[in-house]
Scaffold this motif. Structure first.
Motif, mmCIF file in Angstrom:
data_model
loop_
_atom_site.group_PDB
_atom_site.id
_atom_site.type_symbol
_atom_site.label_atom_id
_atom_site.label_comp_id
_atom_site.label_asym_id
_atom_site.label_seq_id
_atom_site.Cartn_x
_atom_site.Cartn_y
_atom_site.Cartn_z
ATOM 1 N N SER A 49 0.846 -1.185 0.000
ATOM 2 C CA SER A 49 0.000 0.000 0.000
ATOM 3 C C SER A 49 0.881 1.233 0.000
ATOM 4 O O SER A 49 2.085 1.148 0.162
ATOM 5 C CB SER A 49 -0.928 0.010 1.220
ATOM 6 N N GLU A 85 -2.527 7.641 -5.770
ATOM 7 C CA GLU A 85 -3.896 7.177 -5.697
ATOM 8 C C GLU A 85 -4.231 6.379 -6.948
ATOM 9 O O GLU A 85 -4.366 6.921 -8.032
ATOM 10 C CB GLU A 85 -4.853 8.362 -5.553
ATOM 11 N N PHE A 101 -2.961 3.197 -1.471
ATOM 12 C CA PHE A 101 -3.845 3.666 -0.418
ATOM 13 C C PHE A 101 -3.263 4.947 0.147
ATOM 14 O O PHE A 101 -2.094 5.000 0.507
ATOM 15 C CB PHE A 101 -3.987 2.606 0.677
ATOM 16 N N ALA A 116 -3.120 8.342 2.699
ATOM 17 C CA ALA A 116 -3.450 8.747 4.067
ATOM 18 C C ALA A 116 -2.852 10.109 4.352
ATOM 19 O O ALA A 116 -2.044 10.286 5.239
ATOM 20 C CB ALA A 116 -2.934 7.728 5.073
ATOM 21 N N PHE A 148 -8.406 9.678 8.900
ATOM 22 C CA PHE A 148 -9.608 8.963 8.489
ATOM 23 C C PHE A 148 -10.563 8.739 9.649
ATOM 24 O O PHE A 148 -11.724 8.475 9.459
ATOM 25 C CB PHE A 148 -9.232 7.590 7.913
ATOM 26 N N PHE A 149 -10.059 8.799 10.889
ATOM 27 C CA PHE A 149 -10.857 8.442 12.043
ATOM 28 C C PHE A 149 -10.769 9.560 13.080
ATOM 29 O O PHE A 149 -9.827 10.322 13.120
ATOM 30 C CB PHE A 149 -10.345 7.144 12.695
ATOM 31 N N GLU A 190 0.127 8.725 10.383
ATOM 32 C CA GLU A 190 -0.360 8.501 9.023
ATOM 33 C C GLU A 190 -0.066 7.086 8.545
ATOM 34 O O GLU A 190 -0.873 6.480 7.828
ATOM 35 C CB GLU A 190 0.268 9.533 8.079
ATOM 36 N N GLU A 216 -2.689 4.826 10.153
ATOM 37 C CA GLU A 216 -3.983 4.988 9.486
ATOM 38 C C GLU A 216 -3.994 4.292 8.126
ATOM 39 O O GLU A 216 -5.003 3.688 7.728
ATOM 40 C CB GLU A 216 -4.292 6.484 9.340
ATOM 41 N N ALA A 217 -2.871 4.370 7.385
ATOM 42 C CA ALA A 217 -2.799 3.713 6.076
ATOM 43 C C ALA A 217 -2.859 2.195 6.219
ATOM 44 O O ALA A 217 -3.503 1.512 5.416
ATOM 45 C CB ALA A 217 -1.517 4.130 5.352
ATOM 46 N N LYS A 247 -6.456 1.293 6.933
ATOM 47 C CA LYS A 247 -7.281 1.448 5.742
ATOM 48 C C LYS A 247 -7.017 0.324 4.747
ATOM 49 O O LYS A 247 -7.932 -0.161 4.076
ATOM 50 C CB LYS A 247 -7.006 2.803 5.081
ATOM 51 N N LYS A 248 -5.765 -0.100 4.667
ATOM 52 C CA LYS A 248 -5.405 -1.192 3.767
ATOM 53 C C LYS A 248 -6.224 -2.444 4.066
ATOM 54 O O LYS A 248 -6.688 -3.139 3.167
ATOM 55 C CB LYS A 248 -3.912 -1.480 3.922
ATOM 56 N N LEU A 302 -9.108 -2.436 5.676
ATOM 57 C CA LEU A 302 -10.499 -2.055 5.906
ATOM 58 C C LEU A 302 -10.874 -2.192 7.382
ATOM 59 O O LEU A 302 -11.997 -2.570 7.729
ATOM 60 C CB LEU A 302 -11.452 -2.898 5.044
#
Length: 246
Positions: A6, A11, A16, A18, A22-23, A129, A132-133, A136-137, A139
């Motif tokens: 990721s 993009e 992915f 960040a 995101f949260f 960051e 978070e990435a 997100k990777k 989910l």
């Protein structure tokens, strides 16, 4: 799950991003640390553009897996880091019930121990960051505040594990240490290392934890029952042999 690759830089279907949070981030509570884990308080020596260029050249000449760094015209640089996932509690994943709808399902499961993920990041990306990435990777619906990034160093046959602050820049640490993961490696762990901060979990997460615990308890009970049943059979067989009339 995907290939484990990721990015925080580009993009596309493979990357992915960040760049922003995101949260939501609830206030963090002070947590007791494990005895072998110390919070990272390292002061960095800021490098000039020429020093960075020289270090990147030395770094790229030493890599063996083609994961090289690239110096940009503005003085920043990009490259790869590998992060080992050491998560001992289940993670909560959110999936859509039907494509295009807003309804979601949440499920919890354990990641395979020692799972390794590659991230393509920039020298300006912070620890927060990167965390978070990673979430997100996969989910992952869990709050990033529940996790922390650690660095693991080998010095004089000793292994030291230090928690990095959210403001650290992992790619800088990678550049200074060189490409060898024996010298420096990154590990993602649950943030809480002492008493679990249950109030940080949502109600669905807590319910999933209870279901998982119930299932594990039942599995352990079945194992114990089978073990004692086998012992009982062997004892009865032995007793039958001893008391069998001649």
């Amino acid at each position: 799950m995907s290939s484990g690759y990721s990015s925080l830089e580009e993009e596309s279907e493979e990357f992915f991003t960040a760049r922003t949070s995101f949260f939501g981030r609830p206030p963090a509570k002070a947590r007791p640390e494990l005895q072998d884990v110390q919070k990272e308080r390292e002061t960095h020596t800021y490098l000039s553009k020429e020093e960075v260029k020289e270090k990147i050249q030395n770094y790229n000449s030493s890599v063996t897996d083609k994961l090289k760094m690239t110096l940009n015209s503005n003085g920043t640089y990009t490259g790869f880091i590998k992060v080992q996932m050491e998560l001992y509690r289940p993670i909560t994943v959110q999936t859509s019930v039907n494509p295009g709808e807003h309804a979601h399902n949440e499920t919890s499961f354990y990641l395979p121990p020692g799972y390794m993920n590659k991230l393509h990041i920039s020298s300006i990306n912070t620890v927060r960051e990167v965390i978070e990435a990673l979430l997100k990777k996969f989910l992952v619906f869990d709050n990033p505040a529940k996790f922390a990034l650690y660095k693991r160093c080998h010095k004089e046959d000793q292994v030291y594990t230090c928690k990095l602050s959210d403001r650290e820049h992992p790619l800088y640490l990678r550049l200074v240490a060189g490409p060898s993961t024996e010298t420096l490696s990154f590990v993602l762990r649950e943030h809480e290392t002492g008493e679990v901060m249950w109030e940080a979990f949502s109600l669905p997460e807590l319910q999933n934890f209870l279901r998982i615990l119930d299932k594990e308890e039942d599995e352990q009970l079945q194992i114990l029952k089978r073990r004692y049943a086998a012992y009982k059979d062997k004892l009865e067989e032995a007793l039958g042999g001893v008391w069998k009339p001649g």
